[in-house]
Design a protein around this motif. Structure first.
Motif, PDB file in Angstrom:
ATOM      1  N   VAL A 528       0.842  -1.197   0.000  1.00 19.75           N
ATOM      2  CA  VAL A 528       0.000   0.000   0.000  1.00 19.75           C
ATOM      3  C   VAL A 528       0.876   1.246   0.000  1.00 19.75           C
ATOM      4  CG1 VAL A 528      -1.909   1.190   1.177  1.00 19.75           C
ATOM      5  CG2 VAL A 528      -1.738  -1.308   1.250  1.00 19.75           C
ATOM      6  N   GLU A 529       0.369   2.329  -0.580  1.00 17.32           N
ATOM      7  CA  GLU A 529       1.147   3.562  -0.717  1.00 17.32           C
ATOM      8  C   GLU A 529       1.556   4.177   0.621  1.00 17.32           C
ATOM      9  OE1 GLU A 529      -1.353   6.200  -2.937  1.00 17.32           O
ATOM     10  OE2 GLU A 529      -3.115   5.742  -1.715  1.00 17.32           O
ATOM     11  N   ASP A 530       0.886   3.822   1.729  1.00 18.04           N
ATOM     12  CA  ASP A 530       1.268   4.365   3.034  1.00 18.04           C
ATOM     13  C   ASP A 530       2.391   3.576   3.694  1.00 18.04           C
ATOM     14  OD1 ASP A 530       0.051   2.042   3.850  1.00 18.04           O
ATOM     15  OD2 ASP A 530      -1.472   2.995   5.111  1.00 18.04           O
ATOM     16  N   GLY A 531       2.930   2.557   2.982  1.00 16.31           N
ATOM     17  CA  GLY A 531       4.037   1.769   3.513  1.00 16.31           C
ATOM     18  C   GLY A 531       3.622   0.480   4.185  1.00 16.31           C
ATOM     19  N   SER A 532       2.335   0.205   4.254  1.00 14.81           N
ATOM     20  CA  SER A 532       1.861  -1.015   4.903  1.00 14.81           C
ATOM     21  C   SER A 532       1.703  -2.157   3.897  1.00 14.81           C
ATOM     22  CB  SER A 532       0.523  -0.754   5.612  1.00 14.81           C
ATOM     23  OG  SER A 532      -0.460  -0.354   4.671  1.00 14.81           O
ATOM     24  N   CYS A 533       1.560  -3.364   4.421  1.00  7.51           N
ATOM     25  CA  CYS A 533       1.299  -4.548   3.600  1.00  7.51           C
ATOM     26  C   CYS A 533      -0.060  -5.107   4.018  1.00  7.51           C
ATOM     27  CB  CYS A 533       2.377  -5.610   3.804  1.00  7.51           C
ATOM     28  SG  CYS A 533       4.045  -5.050   3.420  1.00  7.51           S
ATOM     29  N   HIS A 552       6.313   2.437  -1.693  1.00  5.40           N
ATOM     30  CA  HIS A 552       6.465   1.474  -0.596  1.00  5.40           C
ATOM     31  C   HIS A 552       7.927   1.031  -0.522  1.00  5.40           C
ATOM     32  CE1 HIS A 552       6.018  -2.114   1.878  1.00  5.40           C
ATOM     33  NE2 HIS A 552       4.796  -1.727   2.178  1.00  5.40           N
ATOM     34  N   PRO A 553       8.507   0.936   0.673  1.00 10.01           N
ATOM     35  CA  PRO A 553       9.934   0.587   0.771  1.00 10.01           C
ATOM     36  C   PRO A 553      10.291  -0.797   0.247  1.00 10.01           C
ATOM     37  CG  PRO A 553       8.897   0.587   2.954  1.00 10.01           C
ATOM     38  CD  PRO A 553       7.916   1.207   2.009  1.00 10.01           C
ATOM     39  N   ASP A 554       9.308  -1.698   0.147  1.00 13.33           N
ATOM     40  CA  ASP A 554       9.598  -3.067  -0.291  1.00 13.33           C
ATOM     41  C   ASP A 554       9.269  -3.324  -1.760  1.00 13.33           C
ATOM     42  OD1 ASP A 554      10.609  -3.812   2.115  1.00 13.33           O
ATOM     43  OD2 ASP A 554       8.801  -4.827   2.827  1.00 13.33           O
ATOM     44  N   VAL A 555       8.951  -2.305  -2.514  1.00 11.85           N
ATOM     45  CA  VAL A 555       8.622  -2.499  -3.930  1.00 11.85           C
ATOM     46  C   VAL A 555       9.767  -3.198  -4.657  1.00 11.85           C
ATOM     47  CG1 VAL A 555       8.414  -1.252  -6.116  1.00 11.85           C
ATOM     48  CG2 VAL A 555       6.872  -0.705  -4.253  1.00 11.85           C
ATOM     49  N   GLY A 556      10.999  -2.787  -4.393  1.00  9.67           N
ATOM     50  CA  GLY A 556      12.142  -3.375  -5.076  1.00  9.67           C
ATOM     51  C   GLY A 556      12.404  -4.818  -4.709  1.00  9.67           C
ATOM     52  N   ARG A 557      11.830  -5.273  -3.603  1.00 13.74           N
ATOM     53  CA  ARG A 557      12.013  -6.671  -3.216  1.00 13.74           C
ATOM     54  C   ARG A 557      11.295  -7.612  -4.185  1.00 13.74           C
ATOM     55  NH1 ARG A 557       9.947  -9.523   2.401  1.00 13.74           N
ATOM     56  NH2 ARG A 557      11.037 -11.483   2.109  1.00 13.74           N
ATOM     57  N   TYR A 558      10.246  -7.106  -4.819  1.00 17.66           N
ATOM     58  CA  TYR A 558       9.428  -7.942  -5.683  1.00 17.66           C
ATOM     59  C   TYR A 558       9.445  -7.537  -7.161  1.00 17.66           C
ATOM     60  CZ  TYR A 558       7.586  -9.055  -1.068  1.00 17.66           C
ATOM     61  OH  TYR A 558       7.484  -9.412   0.240  1.00 17.66           O
ATOM     62  N   PHE A 559       9.738  -6.264  -7.435  1.00 13.76           N
ATOM     63  CA  PHE A 559       9.616  -5.778  -8.805  1.00 13.76           C
ATOM     64  C   PHE A 559      10.901  -5.135  -9.300  1.00 13.76           C
ATOM     65  CE2 PHE A 559       5.394  -5.540  -6.794  1.00 13.76           C
ATOM     66  CZ  PHE A 559       4.712  -6.437  -7.616  1.00 13.76           C
ATOM     67  N   SER A 560      11.143  -5.286 -10.597  1.00 12.34           N
ATOM     68  CA  SER A 560      12.373  -4.759 -11.187  1.00 12.34           C
ATOM     69  C   SER A 560      12.172  -3.408 -11.853  1.00 12.34           C
ATOM     70  CB  SER A 560      12.924  -5.750 -12.218  1.00 12.34           C
ATOM     71  OG  SER A 560      11.970  -5.940 -13.275  1.00 12.34           O
TER      72      SER A 560
END
Length: 597
Positions: A528-533, A552-560
């Motif tokens: 979510v855009e507020d940083g939550s999952c 989101h801080p974890d976007v790069g964990r899943y997407f290139s």
């Protein structure tokens, strides 16, 4: 060049300064300079390893690294250039390996152990990480994600070393401001925070106080310190004039204030944020107030008063043990000066004399870290518990044998499923320190060993195909930008299940059974855009017709990459959902063709 050849001159006939100017122009690459230096002795001498040409080439390529060299150093710039280039290659190899190694779980602390054996200077490695983070565009998201993780870890390790060195110095050599900066740096390792910059800002405020003081008393002793002299203003009336001028500048001119509206915001504890936002809590404002006062010759002392940190100002004989010989200053309350009784009114109850005593720099740091610990415990919605982890690290750096906080750290790592070997080490240490913890230690040891065994038995990530019959109801695919129908938040899908896979207690708490399709419908993992999952039901999601990047801080964990309409899964996520990438592209095309119609 052409004119020189027409006149019968060659390149090697030019003056050395002109040759250097040509070779330093930035037009030639490092490989070109290497080839030029091999052509003849004359050009080899101009391109000598310790000369201006290779220094300029190094500066053009990595300008931020020159601060690590002195002008008086006899540096082999060719060697440094090669070392930095090789460090960049090694850095990118390590960053690329992190995604593959740690995709299925949080990056564990022990995952950074191979960084300690790097064969290059640490600042070379950090510089390359920063160049990855600063890459423009919406690509290389996974590289940026892991580069940030690694940089966070490396900087924290260096700051922790600096903190331990700070704590080993004699108490009279410890600066309260320096301690506050170290805490700030550790909790914000990716921010540009340095003691020199913070001190310069404090000095600027001090100069403003001197200007006000000069209008009140042009002959005040604080206005004419000799170079290198430590100011000491002994006269109480002169001290009062300084404090009055400080209150005028801090609270009237600069509008500093205690943050009553958002007291439990962690930014109130970080000294660089206190200076930017001009607001804080009692202890952070007290550190600022005390530092300025001491620079102007007024010795204030920190008081670890319960619930409300204070400063004290001696009105009697220096070093007096009589609490009534002091005025107590509330930096949170705009520098208000309080008597002993007024201090008790401030917190609403009587306290014994010991709470009016002065505390050491280490004790001030302990209270600052303790505040962050309490905030970390409150921020239970943050799935990474980063503030709690950072503040625990700081506390245990100061008090490595504190059983209560060691147990909290062990439980936290166990809860997050990271670094199980470290959990066992902590528990073994706790058992030696306090055998009475045997029950709690034994419980955690047993379950940690079970976790280690399960990890050994893992066969790899589950692969999910849209085409399978059991997944026929899945309408959306990973990478799509969605909107929640009820709450309106924007998000991106990074996983899905054919039905709700959470336990009954979670479903009761989230009132899942009240949904028209209840738990018997697809559920999606979304960032979510507020940083939550969030784990969201299919009936609550719809396509976002105005897609944008999800911060989101974890976007790069899943997407290139973000294409402008949807995210592209990185290789590791694509392994889990091999059909989703094609489906996401097709879905986006259908959506926007309808929108255009």
């Amino acid at each position: 060049m052409a004119a020189a050849e027409a006149g019968g001159m060659g390149l090697t006939d030019l003056p050395g300064e002109l040759l250097e100017l040509i070779l330093c122009s930035g037009v030639l690459s490092a490989a070109d300079i290497g080839r030029v230096s091999c052509t003849c002795r004359r050009l080899r001498d101009v391109c000598q390893a310790r000369g201006k040409v290779w220094r300029e080439r190094f500066r053009l390529r990595w300008p931020s690294l020159l601060k690590y060299y002195s002008h008086t150093d006899n540096v082999n710039w060719l060697k440094e250039y090669k070392a930095r280039h090789n460090a960049g290659l090694e850095t990118r190899r390590i960053v690329a390996s992190f995604s593959k190694r740690f995709f299925s779980e949080h990056v564990p602390c022990d995952g950074f152990s191979d960084l300690e054996t790097l064969g290059c200077p640490g600042h070379f490695f950090e510089d390359e990480l920063m160049s990855i983070l600063n890459m423009e565009g919406r690509k290389c998201l996974t590289w940026k994600y892991y580069a940030k993780k690694i940089l966070y870890f490396l900087r924290q390790q260096n700051i922790l070393k600096n903190l331990k060195a700070y704590l080993e110095r004699p108490g009279d050599q410890l600066s309260f401001l320096e301690g506050a900066v170290l805490i700030d740096q550790y909790c914000n390792p990716l921010s540009d925070i340095c003691l020199t910059s913070i001190q310069a800002q404090v000095d600027d405020i001090t100069d403003k106080v001197r200007k006000v003081l000069r209008t009140k008393n042009p002959r005040h002793p604080s206005l004419a310190p000799k170079a290198g002299e430590v100011l000491i203003v002994s006269d109480v009336e002169f001290q009062r004039q300084v404090l009055d001028a400080m209150n005028c500048v801090l609270y009237e001119q600069l509008k500093y204030k205690g943050n009553e509206m958002d007291y439990y915001n962690s930014l109130n504890s970080y000294i660089h944020q206190v200076l930017i936002r001009r607001t804080g809590i009692p202890i952070s404002l007290s550190v600022l107030y005390l530092t300025i006062a001491r620079q102007l010759g007024v010795r204030l002392e920190p008081v670890n008063f319960p619930s409300h940190f204070l400063l004290r100002w001696c009105q009697g004989k220096e070093g007096s043990t009589d609490i009534f010989d002091y005025i107590y200053i509330d930096a949170f309350g705009k520098g208000k000066q309080l008597t002993v009784k007024e201090c008790e009114y401030l917190i609403g109850h009587h306290v014994t004399e010991e709470f009016y005593g002065v505390v050491t720099s280490k004790e001030v740091l302990q209270r600052m870290v303790g505040n962050l610990l309490n905030l970390g415990k409150r921020e239970s919605t943050d799935q990474s518990y980063q503030l709690l982890r950072d503040s625990l690290d700081l506390y245990l750096a100061m008090y490595p044998d504190n059983v209560q906080h060691l147990m909290l750290q062990a439980r936290l790592y166990f809860h997050l499923g990271i670094w199980p070997e470290k959990v066992l080490d902590i528990l073994q240490h706790v058992q030696v320190l306090d055998p009475s913890q045997h029950g709690a230690v034994g419980y955690l040891v047993q379950h940690t060993l079970e976790h280690i065994e399960r990890r050994k038995e893992e066969v790899g990530p589950e692969v999910k195909h849209h085409s399978e019959e059991k997944h026929k109801d899945i309408c959306f695919s990973i990478g799509l930008i969605m909107k929640h129908k009820r709450y309106g938040y924007n998000c991106v899908i990074y996983g899905w299940d054919p039905t709700c896979m959470m336990g009954q207690e979670w479903m009761r708490n989230m009132n899942v059974h009240s949904l028209p399709h209840g738990p018997h419908q697809p559920f999606y993992n979304v960032l979510v855009e507020d940083g939550s999952c969030i784990y969201a039901a299919q009936e609550n999601l719809e396509y976002n017709l105005e897609p944008h990047e999800i911060p989101h801080p974890d976007v790069g964990r899943y997407f290139s990459e973000f294409t402008g309409t949807h995210y592209l899964a990185n290789k590791e996520l694509e392994i889990r959902y091999p059909e989703d990438l094609e489906l996401s592209c097709a879905t986006v095309q259908k959506i926007y063709s309808k929108v255009k119609e």
